[in-house]
Design an enzyme around this catalytic site. Structure first.
Site, PDB file in Angstrom:
ATOM      1  N   ASP A  32       0.853  -1.189   0.000  1.00 32.11           N
ATOM      2  CA  ASP A  32       0.000   0.000   0.000  1.00 32.11           C
ATOM      3  C   ASP A  32       0.894   1.244   0.000  1.00 32.11           C
ATOM      4  O   ASP A  32       1.855   1.319   0.774  1.00 32.11           O
ATOM      5  CB  ASP A  32      -0.906  -0.023   1.255  1.00 32.11           C
ATOM      6  CG  ASP A  32      -2.076   0.926   1.160  1.00 32.11           C
ATOM      7  OD1 ASP A  32      -1.845   2.131   0.933  1.00 32.11           O
ATOM      8  OD2 ASP A  32      -3.216   0.467   1.333  1.00 32.11           O
ATOM      9  N   ILE A  33       0.614   2.203  -0.873  1.00 36.46           N
ATOM     10  CA  ILE A  33       1.478   3.394  -0.954  1.00 36.46           C
ATOM     11  C   ILE A  33       1.013   4.525  -0.022  1.00 36.46           C
ATOM     12  O   ILE A  33       1.634   5.582   0.018  1.00 36.46           O
ATOM     13  CB  ILE A  33       1.633   3.918  -2.403  1.00 36.46           C
ATOM     14  CG1 ILE A  33       0.282   4.165  -3.060  1.00 36.46           C
ATOM     15  CG2 ILE A  33       2.493   2.953  -3.217  1.00 36.46           C
ATOM     16  CD1 ILE A  33       0.390   4.934  -4.379  1.00 36.46           C
ATOM     17  N   GLN A  95     -14.495   1.837   2.343  1.00 41.60           N
ATOM     18  CA  GLN A  95     -13.888   1.347   1.101  1.00 41.60           C
ATOM     19  C   GLN A  95     -13.690   2.517   0.143  1.00 41.60           C
ATOM     20  O   GLN A  95     -14.626   3.297  -0.097  1.00 41.60           O
ATOM     21  CB  GLN A  95     -14.770   0.277   0.444  1.00 41.60           C
ATOM     22  CG  GLN A  95     -14.104  -0.366  -0.773  1.00 41.60           C
ATOM     23  CD  GLN A  95     -14.907  -1.524  -1.349  1.00 41.60           C
ATOM     24  OE1 GLN A  95     -16.100  -1.685  -1.044  1.00 41.60           O
ATOM     25  NE2 GLN A  95     -14.275  -2.320  -2.186  1.00 41.60           N
ATOM     26  N   HIS A 101     -10.313  -6.211  -1.818  1.00 39.79           N
ATOM     27  CA  HIS A 101      -8.922  -6.336  -1.360  1.00 39.79           C
ATOM     28  C   HIS A 101      -8.877  -6.578   0.131  1.00 39.79           C
ATOM     29  O   HIS A 101      -9.732  -6.102   0.876  1.00 39.79           O
ATOM     30  CB  HIS A 101      -8.102  -5.097  -1.718  1.00 39.79           C
ATOM     31  CG  HIS A 101      -8.725  -3.805  -1.283  1.00 39.79           C
ATOM     32  ND1 HIS A 101      -9.775  -3.224  -1.964  1.00 39.79           N
ATOM     33  CD2 HIS A 101      -8.462  -3.000  -0.234  1.00 39.79           C
ATOM     34  CE1 HIS A 101     -10.118  -2.108  -1.352  1.00 39.79           C
ATOM     35  NE2 HIS A 101      -9.344  -1.950  -0.294  1.00 39.79           N
ATOM     36  N   HIS A 103      -6.475  -6.032   3.407  1.00 41.31           N
ATOM     37  CA  HIS A 103      -5.301  -5.349   3.956  1.00 41.31           C
ATOM     38  C   HIS A 103      -4.605  -6.276   4.960  1.00 41.31           C
ATOM     39  O   HIS A 103      -5.277  -6.882   5.811  1.00 41.31           O
ATOM     40  CB  HIS A 103      -5.720  -4.112   4.754  1.00 41.31           C
ATOM     41  CG  HIS A 103      -6.397  -3.031   3.978  1.00 41.31           C
ATOM     42  ND1 HIS A 103      -5.759  -1.875   3.605  1.00 41.31           N
ATOM     43  CD2 HIS A 103      -7.669  -2.909   3.526  1.00 41.31           C
ATOM     44  CE1 HIS A 103      -6.607  -1.078   2.968  1.00 41.31           C
ATOM     45  NE2 HIS A 103      -7.783  -1.689   2.902  1.00 41.31           N
TER      46      HIS A 103
HETATM   47  P1  AMP Z   1      -9.832   0.778   1.115  1.00 39.66           P
HETATM   48  O1  AMP Z   1      -9.967   2.108   1.797  1.00 39.66           O
HETATM   49  O2  AMP Z   1     -10.092  -0.402   2.033  1.00 39.66           O
HETATM   50  O3  AMP Z   1     -10.656   0.713  -0.156  1.00 39.66           O
HETATM   51  O4  AMP Z   1      -8.301   0.644   0.736  1.00 39.66           O
HETATM   52  C1  AMP Z   1      -7.759   1.083  -0.460  1.00 39.66           C
HETATM   53  C2  AMP Z   1      -6.287   1.143  -0.228  1.00 39.66           C
HETATM   54  O5  AMP Z   1      -5.623   1.224  -1.473  1.00 39.66           O
HETATM   55  C3  AMP Z   1      -5.833   2.353   0.598  1.00 39.66           C
HETATM   56  O6  AMP Z   1      -5.158   1.917   1.766  1.00 39.66           O
HETATM   57  C4  AMP Z   1      -4.901   3.099  -0.351  1.00 39.66           C
HETATM   58  O7  AMP Z   1      -3.804   3.642   0.319  1.00 39.66           O
HETATM   59  C5  AMP Z   1      -4.482   2.003  -1.313  1.00 39.66           C
HETATM   60  N1  AMP Z   1      -4.090   2.445  -2.628  1.00 39.66           N
HETATM   61  C6  AMP Z   1      -4.769   3.281  -3.458  1.00 39.66           C
HETATM   62  N2  AMP Z   1      -4.106   3.438  -4.633  1.00 39.66           N
HETATM   63  C7  AMP Z   1      -2.990   2.655  -4.540  1.00 39.66           C
HETATM   64  C8  AMP Z   1      -1.916   2.374  -5.422  1.00 39.66           C
HETATM   65  N3  AMP Z   1      -1.838   2.930  -6.641  1.00 39.66           N
HETATM   66  N4  AMP Z   1      -0.952   1.510  -5.001  1.00 39.66           N
HETATM   67  C9  AMP Z   1      -1.022   0.953  -3.781  1.00 39.66           C
HETATM   68  N5  AMP Z   1      -2.013   1.177  -2.896  1.00 39.66           N
HETATM   69  C10 AMP Z   1      -2.985   2.026  -3.269  1.00 39.66           C
END
Ligand code: AMP
Ligand code: ZN
Length: 140
Positions: A32-33, A95, A101, A103
Site C-alpha cells: 500500500d502506498i 472502502q 482487497h 489489507h
Molecule cells: P480501502 O480504503 O479499504 O478501499 O483501501 C484502499 C487502499 O488502497 C488504501 O489503503 C490506499 O492507500 C491504497 N491504494 C490506493 N491506490 C494505490 C496504489 N496505486 N498503489 C497501492 N495502494 C494504493
C-alpha cells in the site's frame, strides 16, 4: 474480468506501477502506498469484484490462501509482533477502491495505531433479537 477505470486492475495488468510482492494465477499482492504501518500489504483477486457481496467463493478462497502465505512472511521479515486483517465493503465502511482487497497490517507492541471504535457492554435483548433474525435469514 477487469474494469477500465480501476487502479487495482491497472496494477494487475502491469499498466500502473506497484511494489508487487507476490502473484499466482488468481491473486496479486502489493504494498500500500499510503501505509498505516511498515509493510502494509494488499491482496487482490485478479478478477474485478467490487466487494464481499460480489466475490465468488473460489476467488475469496484464493485471496485467503495468499493471505495465509504472506502473513507469516511479513511477520518474519519485519519482526512484527502481530498483524491485522482489514477488509472494507462500501463507502460507509471506508472502502475507497472498489476492487475487493484484503489489507495486511503488521503490528508491533506499543505502536501508534488505535482501534477505530470502542466497545461497551451490549444490550442482550437487542443482541438476541438480531441473532434470531440473522439465524432465520441464514437458514432460509
Ligand atoms: P480501502 O480504503 O479499504 O478501499 O483501501 C484502499 C487502499 O488502497 C488504501 O489503503 C490506499 O492507500 C491504497 N491504494 C490506493 N491506490 C494505490 C496504489 N496505486 N498503489 C497501492 N495502494 C494504493
Ligand atoms: Zn479492478
Amino acid at each position: 474480468m477487469s474494469s477500465n477505470d480501476c487502479i487495482f486492475c491497472k496494477i494487475i495488468a502491469g499498466d500502473a506501477p506497484a511494489y508487487k510482492v507476490f502473484e499466482d494465477a488468481d491473486v496479486t499482492a502489493f504494498l500500500d502506498i499510503f501505509p498505516w504501518a511498515k509493510g502494509h500489504t494488499l491482496v487482490v483477486p485478479k478478477n474485478h469484484w467490487p466487494n464481499i457481496f460480489d466475490i465468488p467463493d473460489d476467488d475469496a478462497a484464493a485471496v485467503m490462501r495468499a493471505v495465509r502465505k504472506i502473513a507469516p512472511a511479513l511477520r518474519d521479515t519485519l519482526q512484527a509482533d502481530g498483524l491485522n486483517l482489514l477488509q472494507s465493503n462500501g463507502s460507509a465502511a471506508w472502502q475507497t477502491v472498489d476492487h475487493f482487497h484484503m489489507h495486511l497490517i503488521p503490528r508491533w507492541a506499543g505502536d501508534s495505531l488505535v482501534p477505530p471504535g470502542h466497545s461497551a457492554p451490549g444490550d442482550h435483548e437487542a443482541i438476541e433479537a438480531t441473532a434470531k433474525k440473522l439465524s432465520q435469514q441464514l437458514s432460509d
